[in-house]
Motif scaffolding. Structure first.
Motif, PDB file in Angstrom:
ATOM      1  N   ILE A  78     -26.004 -16.508  24.260  1.00 50.02           N
ATOM      2  CA  ILE A  78     -25.784 -15.503  25.300  1.00 50.02           C
ATOM      3  C   ILE A  78     -26.825 -14.415  25.064  1.00 50.02           C
ATOM      4  N   THR A  79     -27.620 -14.136  26.094  1.00 52.32           N
ATOM      5  CA  THR A  79     -28.700 -13.153  25.924  1.00 52.32           C
ATOM      6  C   THR A  79     -28.684 -12.204  27.110  1.00 52.32           C
ATOM      7  N   ASP A  80     -27.682 -11.335  27.131  1.00 48.91           N
ATOM      8  CA  ASP A  80     -27.574 -10.404  28.236  1.00 48.91           C
ATOM      9  C   ASP A  80     -28.559  -9.270  28.077  1.00 48.91           C
ATOM     10  N   SER A  81     -28.924  -8.685  29.204  1.00 47.46           N
ATOM     11  CA  SER A  81     -29.950  -7.647  29.198  1.00 47.46           C
ATOM     12  C   SER A  81     -29.439  -6.370  28.565  1.00 47.46           C
ATOM     13  N   GLY A  82     -30.160  -5.936  27.537  1.00 47.02           N
ATOM     14  CA  GLY A  82     -29.839  -4.642  26.933  1.00 47.02           C
ATOM     15  C   GLY A  82     -28.541  -4.581  26.181  1.00 47.02           C
ATOM     16  N   GLY A  83     -27.928  -5.713  25.890  1.00 45.70           N
ATOM     17  CA  GLY A  83     -26.653  -5.577  25.185  1.00 45.70           C
ATOM     18  C   GLY A  83     -26.011  -6.877  24.750  1.00 45.70           C
ATOM     19  N   VAL A  84     -24.907  -6.699  24.063  1.00 50.69           N
ATOM     20  CA  VAL A  84     -24.118  -7.841  23.606  1.00 50.69           C
ATOM     21  C   VAL A  84     -22.694  -7.716  24.129  1.00 50.69           C
ATOM     22  N   LYS A 130     -21.552 -24.534  19.711  1.00 51.78           N
ATOM     23  CA  LYS A 130     -21.951 -23.539  18.714  1.00 51.78           C
ATOM     24  C   LYS A 130     -22.458 -22.284  19.416  1.00 51.78           C
ATOM     25  N   PRO A 131     -21.860 -21.138  19.140  1.00 51.06           N
ATOM     26  CA  PRO A 131     -22.289 -19.922  19.841  1.00 51.06           C
ATOM     27  C   PRO A 131     -23.500 -19.289  19.168  1.00 51.06           C
ATOM     28  N   ILE A 132     -24.455 -18.897  19.951  1.00 50.36           N
ATOM     29  CA  ILE A 132     -25.639 -18.191  19.449  1.00 50.36           C
ATOM     30  C   ILE A 132     -25.625 -16.806  20.094  1.00 50.36           C
ATOM     31  N   ILE A 133     -25.861 -15.797  19.263  1.00 48.36           N
ATOM     32  CA  ILE A 133     -25.803 -14.428  19.784  1.00 48.36           C
ATOM     33  C   ILE A 133     -27.198 -13.847  19.915  1.00 48.36           C
ATOM     34  N   GLY A 134     -27.456 -13.253  21.068  1.00 51.08           N
ATOM     35  CA  GLY A 134     -28.767 -12.639  21.241  1.00 51.08           C
ATOM     36  C   GLY A 134     -28.747 -11.642  22.388  1.00 51.08           C
ATOM     37  N   SER A 135     -29.923 -11.238  22.778  1.00 52.30           N
ATOM     38  CA  SER A 135     -30.022 -10.277  23.862  1.00 52.30           C
ATOM     39  C   SER A 135     -31.396 -10.384  24.491  1.00 52.30           C
ATOM     40  N   LEU A 190     -34.245 -11.995  22.083  1.00 50.71           N
ATOM     41  CA  LEU A 190     -34.007 -11.896  20.649  1.00 50.71           C
ATOM     42  C   LEU A 190     -32.778 -12.718  20.302  1.00 50.71           C
ATOM     43  N   ILE A 191     -32.896 -13.526  19.271  1.00 52.61           N
ATOM     44  CA  ILE A 191     -31.788 -14.366  18.831  1.00 52.61           C
ATOM     45  C   ILE A 191     -31.466 -14.006  17.385  1.00 52.61           C
ATOM     46  N   ALA A 192     -30.205 -13.722  17.121  1.00 58.94           N
ATOM     47  CA  ALA A 192     -29.823 -13.331  15.758  1.00 58.94           C
ATOM     48  C   ALA A 192     -29.616 -14.557  14.887  1.00 58.94           C
ATOM     49  N   ARG A 193     -30.207 -14.465  13.721  1.00 67.08           N
ATOM     50  CA  ARG A 193     -30.122 -15.610  12.817  1.00 67.08           C
ATOM     51  C   ARG A 193     -28.855 -15.555  11.990  1.00 67.08           C
ATOM     52  N   ASN A 194     -28.489 -14.349  11.590  1.00 65.54           N
ATOM     53  CA  ASN A 194     -27.317 -14.168  10.744  1.00 65.54           C
ATOM     54  C   ASN A 194     -26.816 -12.738  10.948  1.00 65.54           C
ATOM     55  N   LEU A 195     -25.876 -12.331  10.121  1.00 66.85           N
ATOM     56  CA  LEU A 195     -25.285 -11.021  10.308  1.00 66.85           C
ATOM     57  C   LEU A 195     -26.317  -9.901  10.169  1.00 66.85           C
ATOM     58  N   ARG A 196     -27.260 -10.108   9.263  1.00 65.84           N
ATOM     59  CA  ARG A 196     -28.273  -9.078   9.093  1.00 65.84           C
ATOM     60  C   ARG A 196     -29.151  -8.993  10.353  1.00 65.84           C
ATOM     61  N   GLY A 197     -29.481 -10.136  10.895  1.00 66.23           N
ATOM     62  CA  GLY A 197     -30.251 -10.157  12.138  1.00 66.23           C
ATOM     63  C   GLY A 197     -29.460  -9.489  13.259  1.00 66.23           C
ATOM     64  N   GLN A 242     -39.903  -2.489  13.646  1.00 68.02           N
ATOM     65  CA  GLN A 242     -39.179  -1.739  12.609  1.00 68.02           C
ATOM     66  C   GLN A 242     -37.848  -2.378  12.240  1.00 68.02           C
ATOM     67  N   HIS A 243     -37.317  -3.167  13.134  1.00 68.44           N
ATOM     68  CA  HIS A 243     -35.985  -3.749  12.881  1.00 68.44           C
ATOM     69  C   HIS A 243     -36.035  -5.251  12.949  1.00 68.44           C
ATOM     70  N   ARG A 244     -37.029  -5.824  12.266  1.00 69.76           N
ATOM     71  CA  ARG A 244     -37.285  -7.200  12.622  1.00 69.76           C
ATOM     72  C   ARG A 244     -36.694  -8.291  11.759  1.00 69.76           C
ATOM     73  N   GLY A 245     -35.979  -8.074  10.735  1.00 74.12           N
ATOM     74  CA  GLY A 245     -35.554  -9.193   9.898  1.00 74.12           C
ATOM     75  C   GLY A 245     -34.544 -10.115  10.538  1.00 74.12           C
ATOM     76  N   ASP A 246     -34.639 -11.419  10.223  1.00 78.19           N
ATOM     77  CA  ASP A 246     -33.600 -12.379  10.603  1.00 78.19           C
ATOM     78  C   ASP A 246     -33.353 -12.496  12.091  1.00 78.19           C
ATOM     79  N   LEU A 247     -34.440 -12.407  12.847  1.00 79.85           N
ATOM     80  CA  LEU A 247     -34.340 -12.595  14.287  1.00 79.85           C
ATOM     81  C   LEU A 247     -35.414 -13.576  14.741  1.00 79.85           C
ATOM     82  N   PHE A 248     -35.092 -14.330  15.792  1.00 83.54           N
ATOM     83  CA  PHE A 248     -36.104 -15.152  16.460  1.00 83.54           C
ATOM     84  C   PHE A 248     -36.456 -14.481  17.769  1.00 83.54           C
ATOM     85  N   TYR A 249     -37.698 -14.674  18.191  1.00 79.47           N
ATOM     86  CA  TYR A 249     -38.141 -14.021  19.432  1.00 79.47           C
ATOM     87  C   TYR A 249     -38.749 -15.048  20.378  1.00 79.47           C
ATOM     88  N   LEU A 250     -38.381 -14.962  21.655  1.00 78.36           N
ATOM     89  CA  LEU A 250     -38.979 -15.836  22.654  1.00 78.36           C
ATOM     90  C   LEU A 250     -39.624 -14.975  23.725  1.00 78.36           C
TER      91      LEU A 250
END
Lengths: 1110, 82
Positions: free
Chosen positions: A39-45, A61-66, A77-84, A113-121
């Motif tokens: 789920i990659t909603d604009s500007g939010g989760v 399997k749910p994937i969280i992103g925005s 942006l796709i979160a890899r884990n809790l830190r992401g 500046q906030h880039r750890g544990d995220l994937f970007y498309l």
């Protein structure tokens, strides 16, 4: 072959840009056998929690992103884990800060500046941009996003992008940039885009996708489009496999309550409990201590000591600062809450189940909701912010959804309907709306040959869009206090209020995430109570201690049984007033049931009438299935309490305790159709497994469903019933002070203020009109009738000895003299103004203490002894404003009473009082006591106000420039005065409006409401009056209930659907109705079953002041 | 060079089992080889256009555009490249 999974998907939580609910997308993914969905909603989760739950249930399997706007381009942006995920939250918070409400954008530098544990498309075609992304965010994390939406240019854009990615050494990943779950929703998406641009579909053509290809596609549909680029189709699944985000914040939920040195949270709690125990219980029995020990053990095991301390501290703060507050909800089941002063109901005495509130296997967090007086709620919220710090506090959000009228207007506008048609359609929608859009628009629907071309689509689109998220707002009073900084847990956005932040999760999400939310609600009734208590202190010398009330004054229950409950908390509604004479509560427990049963829940679940019938012995107590007996025995076989839902889920549908509580909670939420049917399946199959027949299971689910949304938990009902009792007690023993409290804290309650005033008058008390020298900023009790000693009345059943009038009585005690300002309060024969200025009007009489006409119906059977009347305050003068009111009172205090209108003008000119307000004061009669007729005062007043020669802000209506000579101006008669008072104060201290129509109504054969009780059952009757409530059921084909009021009282009217259909417009729009019908009486309740409805013509229309509701 | 055929010329089409055109008949005639495809769906609120376009090579020599009107089920040639 590798499965294809979708990583770029907008749900309808991409506000006005997503055409499907998260659940619909998840379901479609499951149908396509897609193993994962993002789920990659604009500007939010905003939709993340729902997405998570839906996916889990469906085995996806749910994937969280925005999706975020970065330097003007969309980045996924796709979160890899809790830190992401935490990084994502921080980033989203930054992106919202400093942007207009609801918008989010940021720069690449920030993202880095906030880039750890995220994937970007990124779907960029700009090579330098792609390289910049790789540089800033890391090559392995950045993917070139490939699309193919069957547009003519797509094949070569695709090839170009692949080549660019290759040159940059970037991996490619295909997505479908999903905006709806099936092609059929494309139309809705287009409409949402149009709404977003505030334009018609025609006008936003260029912003619309050119086809319906942005739906969720599985591998089968994607493969032909990406032939030759199979690695792009495999990449999303590879990414998905690396992701694992569990949103469970239970461990970090508490901010760490600061306890005194040497104590742990639990030891401190223990100490506080035993101190409180000594205060609340005298004597302390072994049952009490055993219960306390048990609860403390559970609290220790579940680690919730801090939770209780936070709430204890809050209540302590409230008490210290004179803020009225009390706990509600299941917290009242707890003795710990009781002894800590959080709640006010004794759980031992009222047999309340602790386990409903808390037990060891509890999966959710317990609920402590606290009602504060609305005036003070802000203060309390501010205290929390300051105590726990801005980093760890935020408001829970509330997602505002499309409501029927808005849906009609906005969808219609997008389709290009004329403004005129839209206006008619939207207004034509009954305020009570049903699922059938067309039916609800009923008479406003144009005939077939006049409908716009897209009419069918319009209806379908409206149906789809209703309940869609529209935008974010703050949930009233829900606050989050967390252990970790809030931004690591959820994105926060700035709220409109200064310094406040709102998280992107709503109250249900917050609960599911394991976070603690404090619910601090504003309850105006508490303001009313606090104010009334202060006024009672002023009028009697002593402030009653409500905590000391023993809850068994028979006069209070008698009053309730007579349905004399206008103004009484929770039991004043029409539905309550119809039930009270039947159930006749005699004890506090009866009152608890009364509060619990009259909710939309039991009414829909068909439970109210059975309970009443069974209580009266008219129907035998039966159980739909033997398993229900132990659960429903206490309530005569009828589901009344939430606890019973839990027990049914466990014993009948076989759910485990944790799941049963979850089931109850899920049922009490606002679910859409899709989510509800899933619960139904679960429940029914559980019942079947238990040997319960299908028909019984279905019936039971419907009953549970109807009940669950609004059903009360017993402890909650008990807490509320306490306030009902207290307000009833005040109404009975201190009606004037209570009425002042009610009038000063509007809007609230069930009735319009004018109805409250009429009720006061019908009880033999008086309301005194606005007077420039006697009124205060707010409505106040005023001593009338001379220097009689104040009677303290009856206090908790024990009459108090008479005491001399105490200091501090408000208003100027009126010496015995012929009626002056007070006389307008008396209904009597009309009295016209006489043409001499100065001195009291000729023909006035000394005031009797009781009106000459008395309502027989719904009167308290005890005589009410009081010499106080309610003086209407300046808060009931239109356009005066708070500053204006204060100015008048302050000037009077310092300079003494106003001697004349000119005196007033000269003292208050140049201040905050507008010309219109001055005019209103005159026309409502505030200056009558000073002698001059109203219209004469206004002649040429503007020049005296502004000074001669200045003509600023001339209020045209009061000016007639005719060469300076004042003509003979028409006098204000009683009818005019009445109309003016309604117009300027929205109430009448004098005659009821209907009084002026009485002659006409007599001609028409209408019966006065006080004569209605004598009409036998089944006799034809004609009644008439001002409509003060209109109630419609949830579905169109049920009965409607109206209440009419005249100068003597009220009458209930029942309108069947076929009759309503005939007279719909009149019934809805006209304020004064004449209704023919048949008398129906049963068990002390009477109503007129309408057969014909007409409006009273020839009388100037008053403003609508009916309470219309469902 | 390309020109629009206006109004588009109706044709009969033979499809393969995958739904792609392989031959056409009518004002234009012969075997076709599809090389691109796209979809246009618009104006659904007014006069809906739902078309699937195919860029094909006719008789191995002429490049043209066909479309399949999904509402009327008819096929048309609407552009040639000559």
């Amino acid at each position: 072959m590798s499965p294809y999974v979708e990583l770029h998907s907008h749900s309808n939580y991409s506000f006005l840009d997503g055409g499907s609910h998260p659940y619909e997308l998840a379901l479609r993914a499951a149908e396509l056998e897609m193993p994962a969905l993002a789920i990659t909603d604009s500007g939010g989760v905003y939709g993340a929690v729902r997405h998570l739950q839906a996916c889990r249930k469906l085995g996806v399997k749910p994937i969280i992103g925005s999706a975020l706007e970065v330097d003007g381009e969309e980045l996924i942006l796709i979160a890899r884990n809790l830190r992401g995920y935490s990084n994502l939250c921080r980033l989203l918070s930054i992106a919202h800060a400093d942007q207009p409400k609801g918008e989010a954008r940021t720069t690449l530098a920030r993202v880095a500046q906030h880039r750890g544990d995220l994937f970007y498309l990124s779907a960029t075609d700009d090579e330098s941009r792609l390289r910049a992304l790789q540089e800033a965010l890391g090559r392995e994390a950045v993917f070139s996003e490939l699309h193919h939406h069957l547009r003519p240019e797509d094949p070569w854009i695709l090839e170009g992008r692949v080549a660019m990615a290759h040159r940059c050494g970037a991996a490619v990943a295909a997505t479908n940039q999903v905006h709806y779950h099936v092609p059929g929703r494309r139309q809705l998406h287009d409409v949402l885009v149009a709404i977003r641009h505030r334009a018609t579909l025609e006008e936003v053509r260029q912003h619309l996708f050119s086809n319906s290809e942005h739906h969720l596609k599985g591998g089968a549909e994607m493969r032909p489009l990406f032939r030759g680029h199979e690695e792009a189709l495999a990449a999303p699944w590879e990414i998905a496999q690396e992701c694992d985000v569990e949103l469970d914040f239970r461990k970090v939920r508490f901010p760490g309550y600061p306890v005194p040195a040497g104590e742990t949270p639990f030891s401190f709690l223990y100490k506080l409990c035993f101190e409180g125990l000594r205060e609340r219980y005298r004597p302390i029995t072994s049952a009490v201590t055993r219960r306390l020990q048990h609860e403390l053990e559970v609290i220790e095991k579940t680690g919730l000591a801090e939770f209780f301390l936070i709430n204890w501290d809050l209540m302590r703060f409230a008490r210290e600062h004179g803020v009225p507050g009390q706990g509600r909800g299941s917290a009242a089941d707890s003795i710990v809450a009781y002894v800590l002063g959080i709640t006010r109901v004794d759980p031992i005495e009222h047999n309340l189940l602790f386990e409903r509130f808390l037990h060891e296997e509890m999966t959710s967090t317990p609920d402590i909701d606290i009602d504060f007086s609305t005036e003070h709620r802000e203060q309390v919220i501010q205290y929390i912010y300051e105590k726990y710090g801005w980093e760890r506090t935020g408001m829970v959000c509330n997602v505002v959804t499309f409501q029927p009228r808005m849906a009609i207007r906005q969808v219609g506008k997008a389709l290009g309907f004329s403004a005129e048609l839209l206006d008619r359609l939207a207004k034509g929608v009954d305020r009570w709306f049903t699922e059938d859009v067309e039916d609800s628009m009923a008479s406003a629907v144009p005939p077939p040959d006049m409908r716009p071309q897209s009419w069918r689509q319009f209806l379908e689109l409206c149906r789809e869009v209703i309940e869609f998220p529209r935008h974010l707002s703050i949930h009233n009073g829900g606050m989050l206090v967390t252990g970790e900084p809030l931004v690591d847990i959820a994105p926060v956005e700035p709220a409109t209020m200064e310094g406040r932040r709102v998280v992107q999760f709503n109250k249900d999400d917050v609960e599911d995430l394991g976070l603690i939310k404090m619910d601090m609600l504003g309850l105006r009734t508490l303001s009313v109570v606090a104010e009334a208590l202060d006024l009672i202190r002023d009028t009697t010398g002593a402030r009653p201690d409500l905590d000391a009330l023993t809850l068994n004054d028979p006069a209070v229950y008698e009053m309730c049984g007579e349905a004399d409950t206008i103004g009484v908390f929770q039991i004043e509604s029409r539905a309550q007033m119809q039930t009270l004479p039947r159930t006749r509560p005699r004890t506090f427990n009866d009152l608890v049931v009364e509060v619990a049963i009259i909710r939309p829940g039991p009414i829909q679940g068909n439970a109210v009438h059975p309970y009443i019938r069974r209580k009266q012995g008219r129907e035998s107590v039966t159980y739909a299935h033997p398993l229900l007996e132990p659960i429903l025995r206490d309530t005569l076989g009828v589901i009344l309490y939430q606890e019973q839902i839990i027990e049914i889920a466990m014993q009948v549908a076989g759910m485990k305790p944790g799941r049963a509580d979850g089931f109850r909670r899920a049922m009490t939420r606002h679910l859409n159709r899709v989510e509800m049917s899933s619960l139904e399946d679960e429940f029914v199959s559980g019942c079947l497994a238990n040997g319960v027949p299908r028909s019984v299971a279905d019936q039971l689910f419907t009953a549970v469903q109807g009940f669950a949304v609004y059903g009360f938990c017993r402890s909650h009902a008990a807490a509320f019933a306490r306030t009902s009792y207290e307000t009833a007690w005040m109404k009975l023993h201190h009606p004037v002070e209570f009425a002042c409290g009610l009038l000063n804290n509007q809007p609230m309650g069930f009735y319009h203020p004018s109805v409250l005033v009429e009720d006061l008058k019908r009880h033999g008390l008086r309301a005194l009109p606005v007077d420039i020298n006697r009124s205060d900023v707010r409505c106040m009790p005023e001593l009338v009738g001379g220097s009689l000693p104040a009677s303290a009345g009856v206090r908790d059943g024990i009459p108090e000895p008479l005491k001399p009038a105490s200091a501090g009585t408000r208003g100027i005690p009126e010496p015995l003299k012929p009626a002056s300002a007070g006389t307008r309060g008396i209904p009597g024969p009309p009295r016209a103004e006489t043409p001499h200025a100065g001195g009291p009007p000729v023909g006035s009489r000394p005031l009797p203490l009781l009106p000459t006409n008395f309502s027989v119906s719904a009167l308290s059977t005890l005589p009410v002894k009081t010499e106080h009347a309610m003086r209407i305050g300046f808060n009931y003068v239109r356009d005066l404003g708070e500053e204006g009111r204060q100015a008048i009172v302050a000037d009077r205090k310092s300079g003494g009473p106003f001697l004349s209108f000119d005196d007033f003008l000269s003292r208050l000119r140049g201040g905050p009082i507008s010309p219109r307000a001055v005019r209103n004061l005159v026309m409502v009669g505030a200056f009558d006591a000073l002698g001059s007729p109203r219209r004469a005062l206004l002649w040429g007043w503007q020049e005296r106000w502004h000074g001669a020669g200045l003509r600023k802000g001339i209020d045209r209506q009061s000016e007639l420039r005719l060469d300076g000579t004042a003509p003979e101006l028409p006098r204000i008669d009683d009818f005019d005065a009445n109309q003016l008072e309604y117009r300027i104060s929205d109430l009448s201290t004098g005659h009821h409006l209907i009084h002026f129509c009485r002659d006409r109504l007599r001609e028409l054969g209408a019966v006065e409401t006080n004569k209605v009780p004598r009409i036998p059952n089944n006799q034809r009757v004609r009644v008439a009056g001002l409509v003060i409530t209109r109630q419609a059921p949830a579905t169109a084909n049920k009965i409607r209930f109206f209440t009419l009021e005249d100068e003597f009282g009220q009458v209930n009217v029942t309108i069947k659907p076929e009759v309503y259909a005939k007279y719909r417009q009149v019934a809805n729009r006209q304020p004064i109705l004449i209704i023919d019908g048949v008398m129906q009486r049963q068990d002390g309740v009477h109503s007129v079953l309408a057969s014909h409805i007409e409006a009273l013509t020839g009388v100037p229309r008053p403003a609508q002041r009916s309470h219309d509701y469902r | 060079m390309t020109r629009l055929i206006s109004p588009p010329t109706a044709i009969d089409v033979t499809l393969d089992h995958g739904g792609a055109p392989i031959a056409i008949a009518g004002a234009f005639q012969g075997s076709v080889e599809p090389i691109a495809r796209w979809k246009v769906e618009g104006s659904w609120w007014d006069r809906p256009v739902v078309r699937e376009y195919w860029k094909v090579v006719l008789n191995n020599s002429l490049l043209c555009e066909l479309y399949h009107d999904l509402t009327t089920r008819a096929w048309f040639v609407d552009r040639v490249y000559d």
